[in-house]
Design an enzyme around this catalytic site. Structure first.
Site, PDB file in Angstrom:
ATOM      1  N   ARG A 180      -4.590 -16.793   7.138  1.00  0.00           N
ATOM      2  CA  ARG A 180      -5.349 -16.145   8.209  1.00  0.00           C
ATOM      3  C   ARG A 180      -5.752 -17.135   9.301  1.00  0.00           C
ATOM      4  NH1 ARG A 180      -7.524 -11.213   8.429  1.00  0.00           N
ATOM      5  NH2 ARG A 180      -7.398 -10.805   6.195  1.00  0.00           N
TER       6      ARG A 180
ATOM      7  N   GLY B 116      -7.102   3.161   8.858  1.00  0.00           N
ATOM      8  CA  GLY B 116      -7.865   4.201   9.512  1.00  0.00           C
ATOM      9  C   GLY B 116      -9.075   3.661  10.250  1.00  0.00           C
ATOM     10  N   GLU B 117      -9.070   2.354  10.558  1.00  0.00           N
ATOM     11  CA  GLU B 117     -10.226   1.766  11.241  1.00  0.00           C
ATOM     12  C   GLU B 117     -10.405   2.285  12.659  1.00  0.00           C
ATOM     13  OE1 GLU B 117      -8.906  -1.566   8.345  1.00  0.00           O
ATOM     14  OE2 GLU B 117      -7.972   0.052   9.488  1.00  0.00           O
TER      15      GLU B 117
ATOM     16  N   ASP C 167       1.835  -6.816   2.509  1.00  0.00           N
ATOM     17  CA  ASP C 167       0.776  -5.915   2.978  1.00  0.00           C
ATOM     18  C   ASP C 167       1.406  -4.658   3.587  1.00  0.00           C
ATOM     19  OD1 ASP C 167      -1.912  -5.421   2.952  1.00  0.00           O
ATOM     20  OD2 ASP C 167      -2.394  -6.557   4.763  1.00  0.00           O
TER      21      ASP C 167
ATOM     22  N   HIS D 136       0.866  -1.187   0.000  1.00  0.00           N
ATOM     23  CA  HIS D 136       0.000   0.000   0.000  1.00  0.00           C
ATOM     24  C   HIS D 136       0.897   1.230   0.000  1.00  0.00           C
ATOM     25  CE1 HIS D 136      -3.628  -2.423   0.737  1.00  0.00           C
ATOM     26  NE2 HIS D 136      -2.827  -3.168   1.478  1.00  0.00           N
TER      27      HIS D 136
ATOM     28  N   THR E 114      -8.952  -0.851   2.351  1.00  0.00           N
ATOM     29  CA  THR E 114     -10.233  -0.496   2.979  1.00  0.00           C
ATOM     30  C   THR E 114     -10.719   0.888   2.591  1.00  0.00           C
ATOM     31  OG1 THR E 114      -9.353  -1.677   4.898  1.00  0.00           O
ATOM     32  CG2 THR E 114     -11.462  -0.565   5.179  1.00  0.00           C
TER      33      THR E 114
ATOM     34  N   TYR F  78     -11.364  -2.388  -1.746  1.00  0.00           N
ATOM     35  CA  TYR F  78     -12.192  -3.407  -1.092  1.00  0.00           C
ATOM     36  C   TYR F  78     -13.601  -3.455  -1.690  1.00  0.00           C
ATOM     37  CZ  TYR F  78      -9.534  -4.673   3.175  1.00  0.00           C
ATOM     38  OH  TYR F  78      -8.637  -5.167   4.078  1.00  0.00           O
TER      39      TYR F  78
ATOM     40  N   HIS G 118      -3.966 -13.264   2.072  1.00  0.00           N
ATOM     41  CA  HIS G 118      -4.230 -13.538   3.494  1.00  0.00           C
ATOM     42  C   HIS G 118      -4.668 -14.989   3.707  1.00  0.00           C
ATOM     43  CE1 HIS G 118      -3.994  -9.257   3.444  1.00  0.00           C
ATOM     44  NE2 HIS G 118      -5.268  -9.029   3.157  1.00  0.00           N
TER      45      HIS G 118
ATOM     46  N   ARG H 176     -15.994  -5.712   6.424  1.00  0.00           N
ATOM     47  CA  ARG H 176     -15.665  -4.412   5.840  1.00  0.00           C
ATOM     48  C   ARG H 176     -15.851  -4.392   4.331  1.00  0.00           C
ATOM     49  NH1 ARG H 176      -9.696  -4.110   7.938  1.00  0.00           N
ATOM     50  NH2 ARG H 176      -9.960  -6.350   7.485  1.00  0.00           N
TER      51      ARG H 176
END
Length: 391
Positions: A228, A70-71, A286, A64, A100, A131, A225, A164
């Protein structure tokens, strides 16, 4: 100007043994047991590798560049990635997505950051979209973004199995994937649909439904991911045997591991032990994404930032744990390059870009990095920095 690397233990990622490697015009010109002789008036920079491992520059299919997340509110927006983060990780090629936040982060800003990093020597590409669905684009369609904008090689990271995400259905996913594929066919790019997979119970079910009910091939998708949790990894392993490429995320936190995430190096070893072909697994960082920690009710408990150097750390861990060196390097370089149709990346061969790393075989420490034949790191010291960074 020519560069001659002497006495390197070359992994292409296959083991080639001790070789000399000649770099000319940003590419690899020769790989021989011994390269001697005069090159006329052309100056030659010679480096003695002293038996250190010369490996392909790492290829990261998800970062990124302009931050993300910014969650936890505006004050938790993650920072822009500096080029030094990529260099110290041995990453020579990176692909960026929005993630996101496609409201306060934009595709235009991401493209600007990609071009800035490219001007400094890093090979950069991007995914259109984010997303969410309906998909955000620059030109108005996914297809046109991929065809008309050089940096765009696919769409991503479109979210599935995540609260999300936009909760798109199989028909909507098939439509997006088909647009991306046609854009790739016309432009000669991968046209991949790169998917963020969350931790919800639906896992990869929408991919299976999409391929079952619509005219979409499984290998159109590239889910990340996949380490996970154990159940997701097992479903991915089964689909990998039918052609699905699995991407493992190297950036993690103790909190995520406690919740069931499998560290990328250990997941790589487990997938290989279960019979997944080494060509079907890649590693990504990531980098500069947010790594949020939510409780069972979706309340944010904390947030950390994805790290580019996590890829190098995962490579080191996997090799120390006994995974075959060539298989680790395939996951860190060759596999993503091939899946994303980056034909000059990910391997050490004549005619390929001279994106190279030099590793100490005992410690696996990174000593040298070349970006298309130009030294970005020498004996652990940065040779390239951002425009506003102090040298």
């Amino acid at each position: 100007m020519l560069t001659l690397i002497k006495n390197a233990h070359v992994w292409s990622p296959s083991e080639l043994g001790i070789c000399d490697v000649l770099i000319a015009d940003k590419r690899i010109a020769a790989i021989e047991p011994q390269i001697e002789g005069s090159f006329g008036a052309v100056p030659v920079t010679q480096i003695d590798a002293q038996g250190r491992w010369l490996v392909p520059g790492f290829v990261d299919p998800l970062a990124h560049f302009n931050g993300g997340g910014g969650e936890g509110g505006f004050h938790t927006r993650t920072p822009v990635m500096p080029i030094t983060d990529a260099i110290q990780a041995g990453i020579s090629t990176m692909v960026s997505g929005l993630g996101t936040d496609a409201s306060t982060r934009s595709l235009s800003d991401m493209l600007a950051n990609a071009r800035g990093l490219s001007n400094l020597g890093l090979s950069t590409y991007c995914y259109t979209g984010s997303y969410e669905y309906p998909v955000r684009t620059v030109t108005g369609t996914v297809r046109d973004d991929i065809i008309l904008i050089d940096k765009f090689i696919g769409i991503g990271e479109l979210a599935i199995a995540d609260k999300r995400g936009s909760q798109l259905n199989a028909a909507e996913l098939a439509r997006v994937a088909s647009e991306a594929k046609v854009g790739g066919l016309i432009s000669g790019k991968a046209g991949i649909t790169f998917l963020h997979v969350g931790d919800e119970a639906s896992q990869l079910n929408i991919i299976e439904q999409c391929c079952r009910d619509h005219d979409v091939d499984l290998n159109q998708f590239y889910p990340t991911h996949m380490n996970r949790h154990q159940s997701l990894m097992e479903q991915g392993a089964e689909l990998a045997n039918h052609g699905l490429m699995l991407d493992l995320t190297c950036s993690t936190t103790p909190e995520l591991v406690a919740e069931g995430e499998i560290p990328a190096a250990k997941c790589l070893a487990q997938l290989l032990s279960e019979g997944v072909q080494a060509t079907q697994i890649s590693l990504s960082t990531d980098a500069n994404a947010s790594l949020p920690d939510f409780d069972s009710h979706g309340k944010l408990r904390g947030l950390k930032v994805g790290r580019a150097v996590s890829l190098l750390e995962s490579v080191q861990e996997a090799i120390r744990d006994g995974v075959d060196v060539d298989q680790v390097l395939m996951a860190a370089s060759q596999n993503a390059a091939q899946r994303l149709k980056l034909s000059t990346k990910g391997t050490i061969a004549v005619g390929k870009d001279a994106d190279l790393n030099l590793l100490c075989p005992d410690t696996l420490a990174l000593s040298h990095v070349w970006y298309q034949g130009k030294l970005a790191m020498q004996e652990g010291k940065m040779k390239i920095r951002g425009y506003f960074d102090e040298m």
